[in-house]
Scaffold this active site. Structure first.
Site, PDB file in Angstrom:
ATOM      1  N   GLY A   1       5.512  28.225 -26.449  1.00 30.91           N
ATOM      2  CA  GLY A   1       6.206  28.892 -25.344  1.00 30.91           C
ATOM      3  C   GLY A   1       5.785  28.315 -24.004  1.00 30.91           C
ATOM      4  O   GLY A   1       6.609  28.129 -23.098  1.00 30.91           O
ATOM      5  N   THR A   2       4.508  28.004 -23.871  1.00 30.37           N
ATOM      6  CA  THR A   2       3.995  27.469 -22.602  1.00 30.37           C
ATOM      7  C   THR A   2       4.664  26.140 -22.271  1.00 30.37           C
ATOM      8  O   THR A   2       5.077  25.920 -21.132  1.00 30.37           O
ATOM      9  CB  THR A   2       2.456  27.295 -22.695  1.00 30.37           C
ATOM     10  OG1 THR A   2       1.880  28.560 -23.032  1.00 30.37           O
ATOM     11  CG2 THR A   2       1.872  26.795 -21.390  1.00 30.37           C
TER      12      THR A   2
ATOM     13  N   GLY B   1       7.458  30.197 -31.655  1.00 35.94           N
ATOM     14  CA  GLY B   1       7.507  30.535 -33.078  1.00 35.94           C
ATOM     15  C   GLY B   1       6.538  31.624 -33.509  1.00 35.94           C
ATOM     16  O   GLY B   1       6.886  32.489 -34.311  1.00 35.94           O
ATOM     17  N   HIS B   2       5.322  31.613 -32.934  1.00 32.14           N
ATOM     18  CA  HIS B   2       4.303  32.525 -33.464  1.00 32.14           C
ATOM     19  C   HIS B   2       4.465  33.972 -33.011  1.00 32.14           C
ATOM     20  O   HIS B   2       3.677  34.834 -33.381  1.00 32.14           O
ATOM     21  CB  HIS B   2       2.886  32.013 -33.151  1.00 32.14           C
ATOM     22  CG  HIS B   2       2.441  32.158 -31.731  1.00 32.14           C
ATOM     23  ND1 HIS B   2       1.588  33.153 -31.335  1.00 32.14           N
ATOM     24  CD2 HIS B   2       2.723  31.433 -30.624  1.00 32.14           C
ATOM     25  CE1 HIS B   2       1.342  33.018 -30.029  1.00 32.14           C
ATOM     26  NE2 HIS B   2       2.024  31.986 -29.586  1.00 32.14           N
TER      27      HIS B   2
ATOM     28  N   THR C   1       6.914  12.721 -32.232  1.00 30.16           N
ATOM     29  CA  THR C   1       7.455  12.862 -33.585  1.00 30.16           C
ATOM     30  C   THR C   1       7.637  14.342 -33.926  1.00 30.16           C
ATOM     31  O   THR C   1       6.746  15.156 -33.669  1.00 30.16           O
ATOM     32  CB  THR C   1       6.499  12.191 -34.599  1.00 30.16           C
ATOM     33  OG1 THR C   1       6.409  10.819 -34.249  1.00 30.16           O
ATOM     34  CG2 THR C   1       6.995  12.339 -36.034  1.00 30.16           C
TER      35      THR C   1
ATOM     36  N   ASN D   1       5.193  41.029 -21.734  1.00 31.40           N
ATOM     37  CA  ASN D   1       4.294  41.036 -22.891  1.00 31.40           C
ATOM     38  C   ASN D   1       3.348  42.234 -22.901  1.00 31.40           C
ATOM     39  O   ASN D   1       2.937  42.699 -23.955  1.00 31.40           O
ATOM     40  CB  ASN D   1       3.493  39.735 -22.952  1.00 31.40           C
ATOM     41  CG  ASN D   1       2.942  39.315 -21.609  1.00 31.40           C
ATOM     42  OD1 ASN D   1       3.686  39.151 -20.647  1.00 31.40           O
ATOM     43  ND2 ASN D   1       1.641  39.158 -21.532  1.00 31.40           N
TER      44      ASN D   1
ATOM     45  N   GLN E   1       8.745  37.026 -25.600  1.00 28.54           N
ATOM     46  CA  GLN E   1       8.511  38.337 -26.219  1.00 28.54           C
ATOM     47  C   GLN E   1       9.795  39.014 -26.695  1.00 28.54           C
ATOM     48  O   GLN E   1       9.738  39.990 -27.442  1.00 28.54           O
ATOM     49  CB  GLN E   1       7.792  39.275 -25.232  1.00 28.54           C
ATOM     50  CG  GLN E   1       6.354  38.883 -24.960  1.00 28.54           C
ATOM     51  CD  GLN E   1       5.446  39.013 -26.183  1.00 28.54           C
ATOM     52  OE1 GLN E   1       5.780  39.677 -27.167  1.00 28.54           O
ATOM     53  NE2 GLN E   1       4.303  38.366 -26.134  1.00 28.54           N
TER      54      GLN E   1
ATOM     55  N   CYS F   1     -12.214  40.688 -19.303  1.00 26.56           N
ATOM     56  CA  CYS F   1     -13.536  40.532 -18.726  1.00 26.56           C
ATOM     57  C   CYS F   1     -13.597  39.204 -17.969  1.00 26.56           C
ATOM     58  O   CYS F   1     -13.669  38.151 -18.557  1.00 26.56           O
ATOM     59  CB  CYS F   1     -14.584  40.547 -19.830  1.00 26.56           C
ATOM     60  SG  CYS F   1     -16.224  40.727 -19.184  1.00 26.56           S
TER      61      CYS F   1
HETATM   62  N1  PLP Z   1       5.364  33.874 -22.312  1.00 21.56           N
HETATM   63  C1  PLP Z   1       5.078  35.107 -22.752  1.00 21.56           C
HETATM   64  C2  PLP Z   1       5.833  36.266 -22.200  1.00 21.56           C
HETATM   65  C3  PLP Z   1       4.085  35.295 -23.712  1.00 21.56           C
HETATM   66  O1  PLP Z   1       3.797  36.527 -24.144  1.00 21.56           O
HETATM   67  C4  PLP Z   1       3.396  34.164 -24.209  1.00 21.56           C
HETATM   68  C5  PLP Z   1       2.303  34.328 -25.187  1.00 21.56           C
HETATM   69  O2  PLP Z   1       1.629  35.344 -25.230  1.00 21.56           O
HETATM   70  C6  PLP Z   1       3.740  32.898 -23.723  1.00 21.56           C
HETATM   71  C7  PLP Z   1       4.731  32.786 -22.770  1.00 21.56           C
HETATM   72  C8  PLP Z   1       3.053  31.662 -24.214  1.00 21.56           C
HETATM   73  O3  PLP Z   1       3.497  31.316 -25.489  1.00 21.56           O
HETATM   74  P1  PLP Z   1       2.640  30.279 -26.386  1.00 21.56           P
HETATM   75  O4  PLP Z   1       1.430  31.001 -26.824  1.00 21.56           O
HETATM   76  O5  PLP Z   1       3.541  29.929 -27.517  1.00 21.56           O
HETATM   77  O6  PLP Z   1       2.349  29.113 -25.513  1.00 21.56           O
END
Ligand code: PLP
Length: 391
Positions: free
Chosen positions: A71-72, A199-200, A236, A150, A178, A324
């Site tokens: 996602g990042t 995906g996760h 790849t 999230n 999310q 923390c």
């Molecule tokens: N964006 C949101 C709203 C998320 O909750 C997360 C992961 O917690 C991410 C982006 C980042 O996704 P990834 O862990 O696949 O990089």
């Protein structure tokens, strides 16, 4: 000890059907999808099939899907594509409650010459649309707003925002990491230019993500390299994970109804039960416009991390809105943006459920958590002081 896993917004397990679909691509179907030989070509066809499955989940065209590593990466790709395609514009907009994947990149861009507008939310986590409208300018290159938060689960009105931006020449990106798999996500109906997912978060593997890029959107790659993904992302192809994401997309489609009914009912049972059983507990987030699996509750005068540690002794996995940092327990930027009172922001706990949870697990949490809060409050000098006022 059995694990009661209620931290699905952090990550999900790989569905056994997804795992099974992935397995052959490690040891049997390991050819490079770009190879001239038919051994690799077969993998290329399976990647194409996975792309179609994900496109179907989003109501996109297969050619509008770019596979990434997470996602990042999808967020970074979208944000850089938008600003590089509009080099003369120096204003970008986002909200105050974005995930660090967007927030930290915007903070970085602010240091490199971009003017950033952070749209506030109210105490229920609802976005201030008037503020957004008033801050759109001819210099605005990009608006990036998450589909669902999230921490609170609050859903932003993406289609309404797209309508507001229409015809203004502003790229509209949404981090839907999310949302995908929990609520229907239709990119055509939403009117977005770009959308990120991972995906996760939907019972697929870690290390795979995707970016929807609407046909016709100006694009430049973030990962510059080979010709993969039609030149939009070098590297790849991660065939096992792409196939896994494809299978997870099919399952997500099947699970949407269950998310809306059974998972929502479990979440409500947990939420209503905790709010009723525990005095001075507050719901963080608008009740109606939320992900069906998420609840975020503050228990006043106790620390979230202490609660998590005690839940952990019973095998219960949840998350806290405080982290923390530098020795002090700072409430998260999301809780602060929502103006959650100081006494409550430290004790916020997020439970995020999945179709794998059961009513018995919810009842187990309802049995274990109230005495934990009671015990922690007995140890808290703040609670003793406040107790006189709050009874
Ligand atoms: N964006 C949101 C709203 C998320 O909750 C997360 C992961 O917690 C991410 C982006 C980042 O996704 P990834 O862990 O696949 O990089």
């Amino acid at each position: 000890m059995a694990i009661v896993y209620m931290d699905n917004n952090a990550t999900t397990k790989v569905d056994p059907a997804v795992f099974e679909a992935m397995l052959p691509y490690f040891t049997e179907l390991y050819g490079n999808a770009s190879s001239m030989h038919s051994f690799g070509g077969a993998v290329g066809r399976d990647i194409a099939a996975a792309r179609e499955k994900l496109a179907e989940l989003l109501n996109a065209e297969p050619g509008e899907i770019v596979f990434t590593s997470c996602g990042t990466e999808s967020d970074s790709t979208a944000i850089y594509a938008a600003i590089r395609s509009n080099p003369d514009k120096k204003h970008i907009i986002t909200s105050r409650v974005e995930h660090p994947a967007v927030k930290n990149l915007y903070e970085y861009l602010a240091k490199t010459g971009y003017r950033v507008t952070w749209v506030p939310v109210d105490k229920e986590g609802v976005l201030d649309l008037d503020f957004l409208r008033h801050h759109l300018t001819d210099d605005t290159a990009l608006v990036s707003l998450m589909w669902a938060n999230n921490e609170s689960g609050v859903i932003f009105p993406i289609a309404k925002i797209a309508e507001m931006l229409r015809g203004k020449g502003i790229v509209f990106h949404s981090d839907a990491v999310q949302a995908v798999g929990k609520v229907p996500v239709d990119v055509k109906a939403a009117g977005l230019d770009m959308l990120s997912l991972s995906g996760h978060k939907l019972y697929g593997p870690k290390g795979i993500g995707a970016l929807y890029v609407r046909k016709g959107t100006k694009f430049s790659p973030f990962m510059i390299g080979g010709h993969q993904e039609r030149g939009r992302r070098g590297g790849t192809e991660n065939a096992p994970s792409i196939v896994g994401l494809g299978r997870a997309s099919e399952l997500a489609q099947e699970h949407l109804q269950e998310m809306d009914t059974r998972v929502r009912a479990l979440r409500n049972r947990l939420e209503d039960g905790l709010l009723k059983a525990i005095p001075n507990s507050l719901l963080n987030g608008k009740k109606d416009e939320r992900l069906p699996n998420t609840t975020n509750i503050s228990f006043e005068y106790v620390e979230g991390e202490a609660i998590l540690l005690m839940l952990d002794q019973f095998g219960i996995c949840a998350s806290s809105g405080s982290a923390c940092t530098s020795g002090s327990l700072e409430p998260s930027h999301v809780m602060r943006a929502m103006g959650v009172p100081f006494t409550a922001a430290h004790g916020s706990i997020r439970f995020s459920l999945s179709p794998y949870n059961t009513e018995a697990e919810v009842d187990f949490v309802l049995e274990k958590l109230p005495p934990i809060i009671e015990r922690l409050r007995q140890m808290s000098p703040f609670w003793k002081g406040a107790g006189c006022r709050l009874q």
